[in-house]
Structures are given as structure tokens and as C-alpha cells.
Design a protein around this motif. Structure first.
Motif, PDB file in Angstrom:
ATOM      1  N   VAL A 107      19.040 -34.639 -58.932  1.00 28.74           N
ATOM      2  CA  VAL A 107      17.946 -35.439 -58.373  1.00 28.74           C
ATOM      3  C   VAL A 107      18.518 -36.608 -57.579  1.00 28.74           C
ATOM      4  N   ASN A 108      17.815 -36.962 -56.512  1.00 27.74           N
ATOM      5  CA  ASN A 108      18.070 -38.212 -55.792  1.00 27.74           C
ATOM      6  C   ASN A 108      16.922 -39.124 -56.183  1.00 27.74           C
ATOM      7  N   GLY A 109      17.155 -39.961 -57.186  1.00 27.84           N
ATOM      8  CA  GLY A 109      16.036 -40.632 -57.827  1.00 27.84           C
ATOM      9  C   GLY A 109      15.992 -42.133 -57.656  1.00 27.84           C
ATOM     10  N   LEU A 110      14.749 -42.634 -57.763  1.00 28.89           N
ATOM     11  CA  LEU A 110      14.490 -44.072 -57.835  1.00 28.89           C
ATOM     12  C   LEU A 110      14.056 -44.376 -59.260  1.00 28.89           C
ATOM     13  N   PHE A 111      14.767 -45.299 -59.921  1.00 31.16           N
ATOM     14  CA  PHE A 111      14.523 -45.595 -61.334  1.00 31.16           C
ATOM     15  C   PHE A 111      14.233 -47.085 -61.501  1.00 31.16           C
ATOM     16  N   GLU A 112      13.091 -47.390 -62.138  1.00 33.28           N
ATOM     17  CA  GLU A 112      12.755 -48.788 -62.396  1.00 33.28           C
ATOM     18  C   GLU A 112      13.595 -49.316 -63.550  1.00 33.28           C
ATOM     19  N   ILE A 113      14.008 -50.589 -63.452  1.00 30.76           N
ATOM     20  CA  ILE A 113      14.661 -51.274 -64.568  1.00 30.76           C
ATOM     21  C   ILE A 113      13.729 -52.377 -65.054  1.00 30.76           C
ATOM     22  N   TYR A 114      13.964 -52.856 -66.284  1.00 32.11           N
ATOM     23  CA  TYR A 114      13.020 -53.765 -66.943  1.00 32.11           C
ATOM     24  C   TYR A 114      13.775 -54.944 -67.570  1.00 32.11           C
ATOM     25  N   ASP A 115      13.033 -56.055 -67.763  1.00 26.37           N
ATOM     26  CA  ASP A 115      13.618 -57.189 -68.488  1.00 26.37           C
ATOM     27  C   ASP A 115      13.320 -57.039 -69.979  1.00 26.37           C
ATOM     28  N   VAL A 116      13.749 -58.016 -70.792  1.00 27.70           N
ATOM     29  CA  VAL A 116      13.609 -57.889 -72.247  1.00 27.70           C
ATOM     30  C   VAL A 116      12.154 -57.954 -72.709  1.00 27.70           C
ATOM     31  N   LYS A 117      11.236 -58.361 -71.821  1.00 23.43           N
ATOM     32  CA  LYS A 117       9.812 -58.381 -72.148  1.00 23.43           C
ATOM     33  C   LYS A 117       9.126 -57.103 -71.704  1.00 23.43           C
ATOM     34  N   GLY A 118       9.886 -56.165 -71.135  1.00 22.59           N
ATOM     35  CA  GLY A 118       9.320 -54.909 -70.678  1.00 22.59           C
ATOM     36  C   GLY A 118       8.704 -54.969 -69.295  1.00 22.59           C
ATOM     37  N   GLU A 119       8.926 -56.060 -68.584  1.00 24.54           N
ATOM     38  CA  GLU A 119       8.375 -56.198 -67.242  1.00 24.54           C
ATOM     39  C   GLU A 119       9.378 -55.698 -66.205  1.00 24.54           C
ATOM     40  N   ARG A 120       8.849 -55.249 -65.063  1.00 23.89           N
ATOM     41  CA  ARG A 120       9.681 -54.674 -64.012  1.00 23.89           C
ATOM     42  C   ARG A 120      10.678 -55.712 -63.493  1.00 23.89           C
ATOM     43  N   ALA A 121      11.970 -55.290 -63.373  1.00 20.70           N
ATOM     44  CA  ALA A 121      13.018 -56.223 -62.942  1.00 20.70           C
ATOM     45  C   ALA A 121      13.769 -55.728 -61.708  1.00 20.70           C
ATOM     46  N   GLY A 122      13.385 -54.581 -61.146  1.00 20.80           N
ATOM     47  CA  GLY A 122      14.059 -54.074 -59.952  1.00 20.80           C
ATOM     48  C   GLY A 122      13.998 -52.571 -59.881  1.00 20.80           C
ATOM     49  N   LEU A 123      14.660 -52.002 -58.833  1.00 17.46           N
ATOM     50  CA  LEU A 123      14.623 -50.563 -58.587  1.00 17.46           C
ATOM     51  C   LEU A 123      16.029 -50.071 -58.241  1.00 17.46           C
ATOM     52  N   LEU A 124      16.465 -49.001 -58.931  1.00 16.78           N
ATOM     53  CA  LEU A 124      17.781 -48.424 -58.700  1.00 16.78           C
ATOM     54  C   LEU A 124      17.660 -47.109 -57.949  1.00 16.78           C
ATOM     55  N   ASN A 125      18.623 -46.856 -57.062  1.00 14.89           N
ATOM     56  CA  ASN A 125      18.750 -45.545 -56.418  1.00 14.89           C
ATOM     57  C   ASN A 125      20.024 -44.882 -56.946  1.00 14.89           C
ATOM     58  N   ASN A 140      22.698 -31.585 -53.026  1.00 17.62           N
ATOM     59  CA  ASN A 140      22.449 -32.010 -51.647  1.00 17.62           C
ATOM     60  C   ASN A 140      21.516 -33.210 -51.710  1.00 17.62           C
ATOM     61  N   PHE A 141      22.057 -34.383 -51.408  1.00 19.65           N
ATOM     62  CA  PHE A 141      21.282 -35.610 -51.531  1.00 19.65           C
ATOM     63  C   PHE A 141      20.832 -36.145 -50.174  1.00 19.65           C
ATOM     64  N   ASP A 142      20.701 -35.265 -49.210  1.00 11.77           N
ATOM     65  CA  ASP A 142      20.254 -35.704 -47.882  1.00 11.77           C
ATOM     66  C   ASP A 142      18.757 -35.990 -47.863  1.00 11.77           C
ATOM     67  N   CYS A 143      18.029 -35.439 -48.839  1.00 19.25           N
ATOM     68  CA  CYS A 143      16.582 -35.652 -48.876  1.00 19.25           C
ATOM     69  C   CYS A 143      16.269 -37.087 -49.319  1.00 19.25           C
ATOM     70  N   ALA A 144      15.046 -37.512 -49.051  1.00 15.35           N
ATOM     71  CA  ALA A 144      14.614 -38.858 -49.429  1.00 15.35           C
ATOM     72  C   ALA A 144      14.535 -38.978 -50.950  1.00 15.35           C
ATOM     73  N   PRO A 145      14.887 -40.116 -51.503  1.00  8.69           N
ATOM     74  CA  PRO A 145      14.797 -40.278 -52.963  1.00  8.69           C
ATOM     75  C   PRO A 145      13.357 -40.224 -53.454  1.00  8.69           C
ATOM     76  N   VAL A 146      13.188 -39.755 -54.677  1.00  7.23           N
ATOM     77  CA  VAL A 146      11.862 -39.651 -55.282  1.00  7.23           C
ATOM     78  C   VAL A 146      11.820 -40.484 -56.564  1.00  7.23           C
ATOM     79  N   GLN A 147      10.611 -40.906 -56.922  1.00  3.57           N
ATOM     80  CA  GLN A 147      10.440 -41.700 -58.141  1.00  3.57           C
ATOM     81  C   GLN A 147      10.696 -40.833 -59.369  1.00  3.57           C
TER      82      GLN A 147
END
Length: 341
Positions: A107-125, A140-147
């Protein structure tokens, strides 16, 4: 849980991070990413280089490969590098099954990361490829990343909270040593001050809970001591009562024997004592002695059968029904058990 495959592994290409929350009070933060299949072993983590002055967006473009042996999750952490203790920016757990079951096992993925309170803290590719599985093929990772899926693992979150508290404590201590106490939260920043206040409130709550448990335990021990003392006092009272009743019976028997002896002496001493009367008393006394020979002194904890005869306070009683006695069933009081002769 993944199935174990011979020589199975996971290829991880760490591309970038965007929209990172700021973990640094002044200047731009310096993020790096580290990951492991076992968050409990700090020496198992692999890490990227530090992207200096990256701020909210960091790029790494580094590739790693790790062996798989049935692990369920990949644990990822993004931290801000500091000269003392590194600050937590965000973290997450990534289920590996979503990679294994994807087309071509990558997968070419986008993964959310969180802080210690469970709130969104950023996005990883991240580009992830499972190697050694039946559906694995050249990625083959030429395709656009997906959530893709990521979540907060409870045990992993506890590790991050511990790291955050340590970093906060070092920052507060450094500020105080540097003379920043005079300007307080204005120097440390509102975010740092709020974190410190939360930690103090949590510590206070834990101390109050511990105190409550100590008080409950002390109350329980006190109640148990009081109950023990009451039971002991009741036992001593009953024992004293039995001893007193036994002594009274023995004293009365002794007095009756002494009275008979003194009466016989008076009869011998006085010439006007009726000889027949003296013989009659001797006859009655002898008869009574024969009757009383099988009457033993009553035992407060003895076992008796119907027809048994006992002596209590100078009186002979016959048992009406079999029973094991106790100190409160005295002859003369327990009429259903004893009958005076």
C-alpha cells in the motif's frame, strides 16, 4: 494476528509527514520518525535521520526492512529532537493485515498520528510492502497515496505519556534552574504550563485515592479488633460465671457436711438427746448417702443420657432427656432437661 510465513518481512519506505502539531515552544521543531513491532522494547526501534528545522512538514525518504513473525501491528512514533529529552509529536499503531490483504500485498498509504489525548497530531505518508506472502508482488508506488487505518494502542499510549511526562519534567526543571521561576508560565509557554498542571492534578488524585484506601483498610482493621475484644470479653464472662457456679456448689456441699457433723456432736454431748432420734438421723443419712453415691457433680459441658443423676447446689437431679450440656442449662433452670428428686 498475521499468520507466520517462512522468511516473511515488511518493507517500510518512510516518505514524509505533514500537518504536524508543534511540540516546541520557540523556533521550528526537528522531527524524526521511529518504529518497531514491539513498543515495550526501546532498543528494538529503528529511526530515520532528524529533519532539522522542518516545523510542521518533514521529509525523510528512507527505506527499512524488518522480519515478521506473526506480529499484528507496526508501532510508529514521531518525535522532536531536543538537547535534553525528545518531545512527543504524535504516534500510532498500524495493523499489518491491511497490507497483507491488499492487492499485491503493498500500500501507498496516508496514516494519521495522534497525541496522548487521542487527538489528531499529523499525517504520515508510508509505502508498506509485505514480502513472502502468496499474494506478494513487486510493489509499484507510482499511484496516489490512499487513506489507511491507524489507531491508538492503549499500551503504546502509556509509553508515550511516560515519555511526555519525562520531557515536561526536564523542561520545567531546566527553566527553574535557569532562573525562569520569576516569569513562570510566560517563559515556558502556555502549553508547557498546562501540561505541568495536568500532571500535578493527576498526582494529587492518585495520592487522594491512596489515602482513601489506607483509611478504609485502617477502619476495617479497627472493626476487626473491636469484634475480637467483644468476643474475648464474652468468653471471659462465661468462664467466670462457670467458675463461680462451680465454687458455689462446692462451698454449699462443704457447708452441708459441716452442719451434719456439728449436729451429731451436739446429740452426743447433750444427755437429753433422744437416742431414737439419733438412730433415725443415722439411718436417714446412710440411706441418703447410698442414694447419692451414683449422683456426680453436674458438669457444665458434660454429656448426659435420660436417667442419669447429678448433684447441683446440694440437690440431686435426674436427667429427663439425653443432651450435651452448656453453662446456661443448669439443673433447676432447665426444667425440660432435669427433674429434682
Amino acid at each position: 494476528m498475521l499468520h507466520s510465513h517462512s522468511q516473511a518481512s515488511l518493507s517500510i519506505h518512510v516518505s514524509s509527514a505533514t500537518e504536524l502539531v508543534s511540540a516546541q515552544t520557540f523556533g521550528k521543531q526537528d522531527p524524526y520518525l521511529q518504529f518497531s513491532l514491539n513498543y515495550e522494547e526501546k532498543n528494538d526501534f529503528l529511526k530515520t535521520f532528524t529533519h532539522k528545522n522542518a516545523g510542521e512538514n518533514a521529509t525523510w525518504n528512507q527505506t527499512f526492512t524488518i522480519s515478521l513473525n506473526g506480529e499484528a501491528d507496526l508501532f510508529v512514533e514521531v518525535l522532536d529532537e531536543e538537547s535534553t529529552v525528545n518531545e512527543v509529536i504524535g504516534f500510532c499503531a498500524i495493523p499489518i493485515n491491511q497490507v497483507v490483504h491488499a492487492e499485491g500485498a503493498n500500500v501507498n498509504g496516508l496514516f494519521e498520528i495522534y497525541d496522548v489525548k487521542g487527538e489528531r497530531a499529523g499525517l504520515l505518508n508510508l509505502q508498506l510492502a509485505a514480502i513472502g506472502f502468496p499474494n506478494s508482488c513487486t510493489p509499484n508506488f507510482d499511484c496516489a497515496p490512499v487513506q489507511c487505518q491507524s489507531y491508538v494502542h492503549e499500551g503504546h499510549c502509556m509509553r508515550m505519556k511516560s515519555s511526555k511526562k519525562k520531557a515536561t519534567g526536564v523542561a520545567v526543571g531546566g527553566a527553574l534552574l535557569g532562573g525562569a521561576l520569576a516569569i513562570g508560565a510566560g517563559f515556558l509557554g502556555k502549553k508547557l504550563y498546562d501540561n505541568h498542571q495536568e500532571d500535578e492534578a493527576e498526582k494529587q488524585q492518585q495520592e487522594e485515592e491512596a489515602q482513601r484506601l489506607r483509611e478504609e483498610e485502617e477502619t476495617k482493621r479497627r472493626e476487626e479488633r473491636e469484634q475480637f475484644e467483644q468476643e474475648r470479653a464474652e468468653f471471659e464472662r462465661q468462664k467466670s460465671q462457670r467458675d463461680e457456679e462451680t465454687n458455689d456448689g462446692e462451698e454449699q456441699d462443704t457447708n452441708e457436711g459441716g452442719n451434719c457433723e456439728r449436729e451429731e456432736k451436739r446429740c452426743h454431748k447433750h444427755d437429753d438427746c433422744d437416742g431414737n432420734h439419733h438412730r433415725r438421723r443415722n439411718s436417714n443419712s446412710s440411706s441418703s448417702g447410698d442414694d447419692d453415691e451414683d449422683a456426680k457433680k453436674w458438669n457444665p459441658i458434660g454429656t448426659y443420657a435420660a436417667g442419669d443423676r447429678v448433684k447441683y447446689h446440694g440437690q440431686v437431679y435426674m436427667c429427663l432427656q439425653g443432651h450435651t450440656s452448656n453453662p446456661t442449662w443448669q439443673p433447676g433452670a432447665a426444667h425440660s432437661l432435669w427433674q429434682a428428686e
